[in-house]
Write a protein that holds these residues in place. Structure first.
Motif, PDB file in Angstrom:
ATOM      1  N   SER A 273       0.815  -1.229   0.000  1.00  0.00           N
ATOM      2  CA  SER A 273       0.000   0.000   0.000  1.00  0.00           C
ATOM      3  C   SER A 273       0.843   1.271   0.000  1.00  0.00           C
ATOM      4  CB  SER A 273      -0.950   0.001   1.204  1.00  0.00           C
ATOM      5  OG  SER A 273      -1.810  -1.104   1.156  1.00  0.00           O
ATOM      6  N   GLY A 274       2.050   1.181  -0.520  1.00  0.00           N
ATOM      7  CA  GLY A 274       2.910   2.349  -0.629  1.00  0.00           C
ATOM      8  C   GLY A 274       3.747   2.653   0.599  1.00  0.00           C
TER       9      GLY A 274
ATOM     10  N   PRO B 167       4.333   0.059  16.182  1.00  0.00           N
ATOM     11  CA  PRO B 167       4.372   1.436  15.681  1.00  0.00           C
ATOM     12  C   PRO B 167       3.787   1.478  14.261  1.00  0.00           C
ATOM     13  CG  PRO B 167       6.531   0.782  16.520  1.00  0.00           C
ATOM     14  CD  PRO B 167       5.674  -0.448  16.496  1.00  0.00           C
ATOM     15  N   ALA B 168       3.261   2.624  13.894  1.00  0.00           N
ATOM     16  CA  ALA B 168       2.699   2.787  12.551  1.00  0.00           C
ATOM     17  C   ALA B 168       3.792   2.649  11.499  1.00  0.00           C
ATOM     18  CB  ALA B 168       2.028   4.143  12.420  1.00  0.00           C
ATOM     19  N   ALA B 169       3.404   2.069  10.368  1.00  0.00           N
ATOM     20  CA  ALA B 169       4.327   1.942   9.245  1.00  0.00           C
ATOM     21  C   ALA B 169       4.644   3.328   8.685  1.00  0.00           C
ATOM     22  CB  ALA B 169       3.703   1.061   8.171  1.00  0.00           C
ATOM     23  N   VAL B 170       5.745   3.427   7.974  1.00  0.00           N
ATOM     24  CA  VAL B 170       6.216   4.699   7.416  1.00  0.00           C
ATOM     25  C   VAL B 170       5.799   4.779   5.942  1.00  0.00           C
ATOM     26  CG1 VAL B 170       8.261   6.092   6.879  1.00  0.00           C
ATOM     27  CG2 VAL B 170       8.175   4.733   9.003  1.00  0.00           C
ATOM     28  N   PRO B 171       5.010   5.797   5.569  1.00  0.00           N
ATOM     29  CA  PRO B 171       4.612   5.929   4.161  1.00  0.00           C
ATOM     30  C   PRO B 171       5.818   6.214   3.266  1.00  0.00           C
ATOM     31  CG  PRO B 171       3.241   7.317   5.573  1.00  0.00           C
ATOM     32  CD  PRO B 171       4.396   6.822   6.409  1.00  0.00           C
ATOM     33  N   GLY B 172       5.754   5.644   2.079  1.00  0.00           N
ATOM     34  CA  GLY B 172       6.776   5.939   1.081  1.00  0.00           C
ATOM     35  C   GLY B 172       6.366   7.142   0.261  1.00  0.00           C
ATOM     36  N   ARG B 173       7.217   7.525  -0.669  1.00  0.00           N
ATOM     37  CA  ARG B 173       6.950   8.654  -1.567  1.00  0.00           C
ATOM     38  C   ARG B 173       6.851   8.139  -3.000  1.00  0.00           C
ATOM     39  NH1 ARG B 173      11.451  13.089  -0.262  1.00  0.00           N
ATOM     40  NH2 ARG B 173      11.031  13.364  -2.473  1.00  0.00           N
ATOM     41  N   ALA B 174       5.928   8.702  -3.752  1.00  0.00           N
ATOM     42  CA  ALA B 174       5.722   8.278  -5.138  1.00  0.00           C
ATOM     43  C   ALA B 174       6.912   8.583  -6.032  1.00  0.00           C
ATOM     44  CB  ALA B 174       4.457   8.931  -5.701  1.00  0.00           C
TER      45      ALA B 174
END
Length: 171
Positions: free
Chosen positions: A34-35, A54-61
């Motif tokens: 999910s990115g 802990p919350a996952a770390v969003p990636g960048r497009a």
């Protein structure tokens, strides 16, 4: 070629082909996991079994890499570089499908915020309830999921919405 060599080659081939039962799971975001940045999981402080991670770390497009038929997004160029050195070390097990689902003999989506690293490998699950079932017997569930994975259909999991999960897909 000796009998030992043929057996060794057969075993290596079986292990290599059993590691992937199909392409990486990609949901409606168009990204693997999910990115979320799969490398970042390994830098987070893992919570004890039975407690929320802990919350996952969003990636960048704009920071991505391809692996196993999918696009992975990263929070930084450094994480992308680490991933490219050894993608299999960071990609989630079971091509990003729910670990407990695979232990039960099926392929279902996974929630990237429901994760655990076991023996240096990333595992994802679909709901908080499922996390409880999986963590109740991690060694037993890993044994079942490992055995089941080699015989699962190579078709991807459902693209159904993951319960109680709102994606923060890369922009």
């Amino acid at each position: 070629m000796t009998r030992f060599s043929l057996v060794t080659i057969a075993l290596i081939t079986a292990l290599a082909t059993s590691a992937i039962a199909g392409p990486q799971y990609v949901d409606r975001t168009g990204f693997a996991v999910s990115g979320y940045d799969v490398v970042a999981y390994f830098d987070l402080d893992q919570s004890p079994v039975g407690t929320e991670q802990p919350a996952a770390v969003p990636g960048r497009a704009d920071i991505t890499a391809e692996y196993n038929g999918a696009t992975f997004a990263f929070a930084s160029q450094a994480n992308r570089s680490r991933f490219l050195e050894n993608p299999a070390a960071f990609a989630p097990q079971y091509d990003g499908h729910c670990a407990y689902g695979v232990a039960q003999g099926g392929k279902v989506p996974a929630n990237p915020n429901l994760w655990r690293i076991v023996d240096g490998k990333l595992y994802l699950n679909i709901t908080q309830d499922v996390v409880g079932f999986w963590e109740n017997d991690i060694p037993g569930n890993l044994s079942s999921s490992t055995a089941n994975w080699v015989s699962l259909d190579s078709k991807p999991a459902s693209r159904s919405r993951i319960p109680k999960f709102k994606s923060t897909a890369p922009n």
